[in-house]
Scaffold this active site. Structure first.
Site, short mmCIF file in Angstrom:
data_model
loop_
_atom_site.label_atom_id
_atom_site.label_comp_id
_atom_site.label_asym_id
_atom_site.label_seq_id
_atom_site.Cartn_x
_atom_site.Cartn_y
_atom_site.Cartn_z
N GLY A 40 61.36 -13.75 -12.00
CA GLY A 40 61.32 -12.29 -11.98
C GLY A 40 60.52 -11.73 -13.14
O GLY A 40 60.17 -10.56 -13.16
N HIS A 443 64.19 21.01 4.82
CA HIS A 443 64.80 22.00 3.92
C HIS A 443 66.31 21.81 3.92
O HIS A 443 66.88 21.58 4.99
CB HIS A 443 64.46 23.42 4.41
#
Length: 464
Positions: A40, A443
């Site tokens: 990693g 929205h």
């Protein structure tokens, strides 16, 4: 290990190397990965991931102090720095283990040790048990980078920290000096400042977050100063006098040198590529200022040897490394590939407020000779932002006035690191202002500001 011949050997298992290995394995190639420290890489273990875990703790702490604003009660608010760090390390461990699982699942050979490239097509690995010699027609160098140490400002882990020390702090800074205001410096300044450290940031350039649009930098500085930070731009730390429990910094600004005392210093002055010990020079691979020189397809000058991610130069971002890894793996497998364009790579800073951008700044667009239209929309004009209690911020878009091409987008405020991908996808699809204007945004969301910013560039913003 019986067979030591592979199609590809990848050196380094960070977000460039492990992704390249997995993509190559998916395409049927036989792959080995060599890693000397953590699967990693820096990103998962000592960078992107653990810092975000720590910044999340700081964000929750900040919100707890604002409880009354939301009609809530919280008393005796405090923090346990060791527990914050423990959580952060746990998150990193979980993801590092996940990488090991993915490599195993894709039948990739993982060798822990130090690699050198004695000749084209050969990789020698020094492991705990001795030396292993591997053969492969293709070698991908993904060895990443480390913190730059400037003479006199070197981290010692006691009072002067690198990012690594800052992720496992031995004490909570009371008076903190952060040298460098790129993403790493600003994120640590934001974290420790939120937890109560009296924080000063010194930046050699004329403004903080110097790669960002100037307007965003100025907005960020105002917000940080409002939170109690001291920002000193166009300033240099000349030397650090170290004592048992303090550091005296000699800060030069405007021709004057001032001596200021701090109990902790974090040095975040850039990075240096991990090019040493691989034998690159002997192979004839060109290195420029600690970075391997490549073409747009990540090829070095030596056939069969590629370099991806931080080692191959800016922008030093995990997502750039991963995309380069995929591109190189596909190219080796004979697929038709597109180079990763630096101006299509978004940058994110997870401070409070967050900063995110993609493409050209307003100044860069003008320098490139574009006739431009600029749109802006403030968080204060957005219903969701106000409902969240996050009304400080803005979205800025830069367009080519003639073609309507979206040249760049720049944001500061709550969750902008999650919003920027809308503009990234837009640029990838070569969208114009018209396409963005016709898109229906939901929205109430923060994303509506992205729509309004586009409208504003053509003087059509509705809510401001």
């Amino acid at each position: 290990m019986a067979d030591k011949s592979f199609d590809i050997v990848v050196i380094g298992a960070g977000p460039g190397g492990y992704v390249a290995a997995i993509r190559a394995a998916q395409l049927g190639l036989k792959v080995a990965v060599v890693e000397r420290e953590n699967l990693g890489g820096i990103c998962l273990n000592w960078g992107c991931i653990p810092t975000k875990a720590m910044l999340r703790s700081a964000e929750v702490f900040h919100l707890m102090h604002r409880a009354a604003e939301f009609g809530l009660k919280a008393d005796g608010i405090g923090y346990d720095l060791d527990a914050v760090v423990k959580r952060s390390r746990g998150v990193a461990r979980q993801l590092s283990g996940g990488v090991g699982h993915l490599l195993k699942k894709n039948k990739i050979t993982v060798i822990m040790g130090d690699a050198t490239i004695p000749a084209k097509g050969k990789v020698s690995v020094k492991t705990d048990k001795g030396t292993e010699d591997l053969k492969a027609p293709h070698i991908i160098i993904a060895t990443g980078a480390r913190a730059r140490n400037l003479p006199g400002l070197q981290a010692d882990g006691d009072r002067v920290w690198s990012y690594r020390h800052a992720l496992e702090p031995g004490h909570m800074p009371k008076k903190l000096l952060v040298i460098g205001s790129g993403a790493i410096g600003i994120e640590f300044a934001s974290f420790f400042n939120t937890l109560g450290a009296e924080t000063t940031v010194v930046e050699v350039m004329d403004r903080i977050l110097p790669v960002e649009d100037a307007e965003i930098s100025a907005f960020a500085q105002k917000q940080f100063e409002k939170q109690g930070m001291t920002i000193r731009a166009k300033a240099t730390v000349k030397q650090l006098d170290r004592a048992k429990d303090k550091v005296t910094a000699h800060i030069e600004q405007g021709g004057k040198v001032e001596k200021l005392e701090f109990d902790t210093v974090i040095s975040a002055v850039g990075i240096v590529g991990n090019t040493e010990g691989l034998g690159l020079e002997d192979l004839g691979i060109k290195i420029d200022r600690t970075h391997v020189v490549t073409d747009e397809h990540c090829r070095t000058g030596v056939e069969g040897i590629y370099a991806i991610g931080d080692i191959a130069g800016a922008p030093w971002l995990a997502h750039k490394a991963s995309h380069e890894g995929v591109m190189v793996a596909e190219m080796i497998a004979g697929k038709d590939v597109h180079p990763v364009k630096p101006d299509s790579i978004p940058g994110c800073t997870y401070s409070h407020p967050q900063v995110a951008s993609v493409g050209m700044t307003e100044a860069q667009a003008k320098e490139a000779g574009h006739d431009i239209k600029v749109g802006r929309f403030p968080f204060i004009g957005n219903g969701k932002a106000i409902a969240l209690g996050e009304s400080e911020g803005m979205v800025k878009t830069v367009f080519d006035a003639k073609t309507g091409e979206l040249l760049g987008a720049h944001m500061i405020g709550a969750e902008v690191t999650e919003l920027i991908q809308g503009y990234v996808v837009g640029r990838q699809l070569e969208t114009t202002e018209e396409d963005l204007m016709h898109a229906v945004f939901p929205h109430p969301t923060l994303s509506e500001m992205m729509h309004e910013s586009v409208l504003d560039a053509w003087d059509r913003a509705v809510h401001f």
